[in-house]
Write a protein that holds these residues in place. Sequence first.
Motif, PDB file in Angstrom:
ATOM      1  N   PHE A   1       0.836  -1.202   0.000  1.00 58.70           N
ATOM      2  CA  PHE A   1       0.000   0.000   0.000  1.00 58.70           C
ATOM      3  C   PHE A   1       0.871   1.253   0.000  1.00 58.70           C
ATOM      4  O   PHE A   1       1.732   1.429   0.861  1.00 58.70           O
ATOM      5  CB  PHE A   1      -0.944  -0.018   1.204  1.00 58.70           C
ATOM      6  N   GLU A   2       0.641   2.110  -0.997  1.00 61.80           N
ATOM      7  CA  GLU A   2       1.422   3.335  -1.151  1.00 61.80           C
ATOM      8  C   GLU A   2       0.886   4.476  -0.309  1.00 61.80           C
ATOM      9  O   GLU A   2       1.612   5.446  -0.073  1.00 61.80           O
ATOM     10  CB  GLU A   2       1.438   3.750  -2.623  1.00 61.80           C
ATOM     11  N   HIS A   3      -0.371   4.377   0.112  1.00 60.15           N
ATOM     12  CA  HIS A   3      -0.987   5.484   0.850  1.00 60.15           C
ATOM     13  C   HIS A   3      -1.737   4.948   2.073  1.00 60.15           C
ATOM     14  O   HIS A   3      -2.970   4.984   2.138  1.00 60.15           O
ATOM     15  CB  HIS A   3      -1.942   6.269  -0.059  1.00 60.15           C
ATOM     16  N   ALA A   4      -0.960   4.438   3.030  1.00 52.65           N
ATOM     17  CA  ALA A   4      -1.529   3.984   4.298  1.00 52.65           C
ATOM     18  C   ALA A   4      -1.160   5.006   5.366  1.00 52.65           C
ATOM     19  O   ALA A   4      -0.039   5.527   5.378  1.00 52.65           O
ATOM     20  CB  ALA A   4      -0.992   2.609   4.669  1.00 52.65           C
ATOM     21  N   PHE A   5      -2.104   5.296   6.276  1.00 50.36           N
ATOM     22  CA  PHE A   5      -1.914   6.379   7.235  1.00 50.36           C
ATOM     23  C   PHE A   5      -2.420   5.980   8.619  1.00 50.36           C
ATOM     24  O   PHE A   5      -3.480   5.364   8.762  1.00 50.36           O
ATOM     25  CB  PHE A   5      -2.658   7.640   6.786  1.00 50.36           C
ATOM     26  N   CYS A   6      -1.653   6.373   9.650  1.00 50.73           N
ATOM     27  CA  CYS A   6      -2.132   6.215  11.019  1.00 50.73           C
ATOM     28  C   CYS A   6      -3.113   7.340  11.336  1.00 50.73           C
ATOM     29  O   CYS A   6      -3.213   8.331  10.597  1.00 50.73           O
ATOM     30  CB  CYS A   6      -0.965   6.232  12.007  1.00 50.73           C
ATOM     31  N   GLN A   7      -3.829   7.224  12.438  1.00 47.69           N
ATOM     32  CA  GLN A   7      -4.817   8.239  12.808  1.00 47.69           C
ATOM     33  C   GLN A   7      -4.279   9.273  13.794  1.00 47.69           C
ATOM     34  O   GLN A   7      -4.845  10.350  13.941  1.00 47.69           O
ATOM     35  CB  GLN A   7      -6.071   7.568  13.381  1.00 47.69           C
TER      36      GLN A   7
END
Length: 625
Positions: free
Chosen positions: A156-162
């Motif tokens: 995944f190229e665009h995974a983000f934590c909150q």
Amino acid sequence: IVLPRGAMAALLIGVGVAAAAAADTCSNYTIIKGKGVVDSTKLLAQINATEYSECCNVCQATANCGAWTFAHSTCRMTALANAWPHDVSGAISGTSTAPPSPPPSPPIPFPDYCKDKTCRNVLYFVSDDMRADWGTYGLPVKTPNLNALAAKSVLFEHAFCQISVCAPSRMSFMTGRRPDTFGVWNFIDTVPLNTSATPGHFRDHGYITLGLGKTFHQNLGAWNVDAYWSPDKPYFPYAVGVCPHGSQGGGHCMQTDEEIYDYKLRLQTIDYLSYAANKSKATGRPFYVQCGFRKPHAPWQYPQRMWDLYNDSEIAVAQHKTLPTDAPLISWTRALDVKLENGTSFQYDAFNPVPDWVMQDQRHAYYASISYVDEHVGYILQTLESSGLADNTLVLFHADHGYHMGEHGEWEKKSNFDLVVRVPLMIHAPWLPTTFGTRSNGLFDLVSVFPTVASLAGLPFPEGVDGADLSAFMTSPNTTNGVPAASFSQYPACGCKDPPAVCFNSTRDQCNNAPRGTFNFMGYTMRTLEWRFTTWLPWNNETLTADWSGDRADELYPHTGDNSFEMDNFENVNVAKANPTVVSTMFEAAKEFFSQHAAKTAGLREGTALASAAATPDRSDPYDD
């Protein structure tokens, strides 16, 4: 209370305990080996220690202390009323009288769920402070085992934590709840103990669930252990790294394997995974094994062979080393102590970076630490392959948040910039061979890991979560149907009680252990494939919500063409003033998303309120104090 080792003698003298008497303190306690007796939600004190006699001494000198546990160089103390025995690998505990019996393990609601269904095993890796610097992302860190796994996974190229700091990020992705849901924004608060979490969901459906290392932040990872993990093997707690001239706040050192916690974690994970595989084959029950590496959290520890993989002179430095042009100062915070192996520290701020050679030294140590994690992954995956169950085992790897290595003048985490919010993520489903080696540009919030892993493993959608089932990305990596069009994250700001116009132009404190009713601002950030928009808003300490109608400071950064294959070419100029239409559109979208969520969950936050000066942070990781 957290006390360094050096404060021990002062404490004992201060309460009038003579040295001779202190030496006999352990005779006042019944010693229990292999058990913990500390309820992490009712801690009285925690200290760093080298031997368990120090726990005896301090507990004896601490009011109301009736029990203590010594494990991995840490003493944790509690009142006897809050003590009960539970398995903790390698622990030594003491109680002044017999502790109460442990509460009964929660019943397993669906023990036979997988008997007539196809359920997949799960091997779940989490890393601490690791940004997407892997070779498979086209970046300079040498990660052959992660690269090999990525060749069989969806990357995944665009995974983000909150939220970009350890404790609340882990509480978020482990339970599938956003930080605003229960008001978990730092090291003080947690979700309620009856909240579902990924390991608990699998346990409830008959899985063998075994946990090791830093999964949750709280209680050395073993938070809410009886509700989430099987009793087959005691939870293997994480430990704090130590270097001769480095600590959790920064520094690095070369050490032997045996001196580094993650090496011990590797060996223990291999043992637990072998046990789970053998029991699964004997009983037909699937397994869920989760391994939380401590690295590359500072201090960066590595053996000689990992250091030798890199050369300082060949390591590139950040090209944009100061605060982005026109960015408000509230977006910046000082975190890491930039420190050489010999202990020499270097100062920096938003406009004055460290020298390039120092940046190369820090990156060398950070990269070596990541490569060491990669080696551990390789050995653990060999064990899975040898078990004969690899073809039926879902494997995933991600970090708890990203990291700055001098970009934007920042070091470490605790920010809303893309490099700190973005994480590496890959998922390997061996029964879906057409997914091998594919990349997804879809937006994947970590809050969606829980429901997605449940779906891929064959379990029902967990109730009450904020995340979505994004398993569609596994077969259609770039689909836009039924998946989020934006990612949402946040980070609070403390340390400025002046009017907003003044605070927006001041660097912020991180709110690590500030009661949530004392925050000053909240930074909300929204990411699409084209833009990152961040707005800093005044915080209402009574409602625990942001004031979306008041003064604000905005940031807008273009991301067109950003495939996450580099770390330096984006978010270097704040273009908010030049793009009022984009700002207005994204502000309204962020306002709608976060306001609706706040309204929906207001009762949940009120029901778990700890917003007072008496609130006690979890101190499993001393630097994060």
